[in-house]
Design a protein around this motif. Sequence first.
Motif, PDB file in Angstrom:
ATOM      1  N   ARG A 118      81.414  69.964  96.567  1.00  0.00           N
ATOM      2  CA  ARG A 118      80.469  69.751  97.584  1.00  0.00           C
ATOM      3  C   ARG A 118      79.426  70.758  97.699  1.00  0.00           C
ATOM      4  NH1 ARG A 118      81.466  65.422  96.042  1.00  0.00           N
ATOM      5  NH2 ARG A 118      82.077  63.733  97.113  1.00  0.00           N
ATOM      6  N   ALA A 119      79.922  72.147  97.539  1.00  0.00           N
ATOM      7  CA  ALA A 119      79.192  73.169  97.579  1.00  0.00           C
ATOM      8  C   ALA A 119      78.584  73.713  96.216  1.00  0.00           C
ATOM      9  CB  ALA A 119      80.023  74.246  98.109  1.00  0.00           C
ATOM     10  N   LEU A 120      77.225  73.582  96.079  1.00  0.00           N
ATOM     11  CA  LEU A 120      76.621  74.365  94.734  1.00  0.00           C
ATOM     12  C   LEU A 120      75.613  75.393  95.128  1.00  0.00           C
ATOM     13  CD1 LEU A 120      75.789  70.758  93.157  1.00  0.00           C
ATOM     14  CD2 LEU A 120      77.350  72.313  92.369  1.00  0.00           C
ATOM     15  N   LYS A 121      75.597  76.335  94.046  1.00  0.00           N
ATOM     16  CA  LYS A 121      74.439  77.235  94.291  1.00  0.00           C
ATOM     17  C   LYS A 121      73.405  77.006  93.239  1.00  0.00           C
ATOM     18  CE  LYS A 121      76.088  81.130  95.238  1.00  0.00           C
ATOM     19  NZ  LYS A 121      75.562  81.347  96.675  1.00  0.00           N
ATOM     20  N   LEU A 122      72.009  77.076  93.614  1.00  0.00           N
ATOM     21  CA  LEU A 122      71.113  76.731  92.608  1.00  0.00           C
ATOM     22  C   LEU A 122      70.031  77.988  92.652  1.00  0.00           C
ATOM     23  CD1 LEU A 122      69.442  74.818  90.734  1.00  0.00           C
ATOM     24  CD2 LEU A 122      68.135  73.806  92.751  1.00  0.00           C
ATOM     25  N   THR A 123      69.966  78.486  91.592  1.00  0.00           N
ATOM     26  CA  THR A 123      69.314  79.920  91.389  1.00  0.00           C
ATOM     27  C   THR A 123      68.006  79.622  90.649  1.00  0.00           C
ATOM     28  OG1 THR A 123      71.206  81.153  91.241  1.00  0.00           O
ATOM     29  CG2 THR A 123      69.285  82.178  90.548  1.00  0.00           C
ATOM     30  N   LEU A 132      73.555  74.810  98.323  1.00  0.00           N
ATOM     31  CA  LEU A 132      73.249  73.227  98.481  1.00  0.00           C
ATOM     32  C   LEU A 132      74.853  72.466  99.000  1.00  0.00           C
ATOM     33  CD1 LEU A 132      71.550  72.158  95.159  1.00  0.00           C
ATOM     34  CD2 LEU A 132      70.416  72.836  97.390  1.00  0.00           C
ATOM     35  N   THR A 133      74.582  71.665  99.983  1.00  0.00           N
ATOM     36  CA  THR A 133      75.668  70.883 100.277  1.00  0.00           C
ATOM     37  C   THR A 133      75.397  69.545  99.519  1.00  0.00           C
ATOM     38  OG1 THR A 133      76.141  72.050 102.547  1.00  0.00           O
ATOM     39  CG2 THR A 133      76.951  69.954 102.269  1.00  0.00           C
ATOM     40  N   VAL A 134      76.407  69.082  98.932  1.00  0.00           N
ATOM     41  CA  VAL A 134      76.349  67.581  98.254  1.00  0.00           C
ATOM     42  C   VAL A 134      76.850  66.612  99.198  1.00  0.00           C
ATOM     43  CG1 VAL A 134      76.812  66.251  96.258  1.00  0.00           C
ATOM     44  CG2 VAL A 134      76.536  68.856  96.035  1.00  0.00           C
ATOM     45  N   GLN A 135      75.861  65.503  99.511  1.00  0.00           N
ATOM     46  CA  GLN A 135      76.274  64.605 100.504  1.00  0.00           C
ATOM     47  C   GLN A 135      77.040  63.533  99.521  1.00  0.00           C
ATOM     48  OE1 GLN A 135      75.695  64.595 103.527  1.00  0.00           O
ATOM     49  NE2 GLN A 135      74.788  66.833 103.260  1.00  0.00           N
TER      50      GLN A 135
END
Length: 274
Positions: A118-123, A132-135
Amino acid sequence: MFSLLVGLTASLLAASPVAKGDACEGKVRVHRAWVFRGGATVQPPPSTELVAIDFSHRDAEPVRIHLQDGAGRPPASDFQWVLLDDQGAPVDRYFESLGAAAKPRRLALITAVPKGTRALKLTFQGVCVVDLTVQARGPEWPPLPQVELRSWTRQGSAATALVAVRWLLDGELPTGSALQGNKLRRPIAAIAVDAKGQRLSRGTLQRRHFLVRYWLDADSPELLESHSGPLRLPPLVEAPLPAPLTRALTRVEALAAESDDPYEARRFGLSPRP
């Protein structure tokens, strides 16, 4: 499909005005991220699920994107890029970057991550990093196109397939390659027609029909490789096309070769006119 390190050379939709403390300086706007459901070319490995990230970027310079989860792990698959409209609805699931001369665009990327992520880091390399928080829920898209071959005819050195397609989006064409011996013959033009292939007609998302033109050698093709897999071809038959359809196919072919807008031929083919 594209590698996990992707150079985008297209200009994308302008982001909102720069907010105070905006690390992306107004160049990037991420609209949402969600667990994806619908037609995708990415095949998730076991124990993973697909996620989609909807974003826009206004910088015309080449941009490299990296994606990691909270543990610093990269995605479990390649990216699929999807062209979106201004509201974030999918337009073309087979989108490829059109270069720096392309018009501004909004895109989604689809990739596989471990289930429950549910947690991503987009560079955006050289621009900014977005957490990012994935819904768990988000837009559900239609299935990938399903193609049915109706007939296969020849007109001199050109051959034309009549295909029926379900779930084709407004920016997509039923393109595919014909296998002729050891050569793949790519389509050179496609136009929307009625179910009998006799009149120009736009059709609907649930069912559309197209004439797809190929240039072929004397030998007959063996099969047609479509969105939904290989289709065995019936024997070629000599059959004339109505003049308006011939003119429309020729118009698409000319636009593809001459227009500075890479999508002009596609737009004409999807909504052709005499």
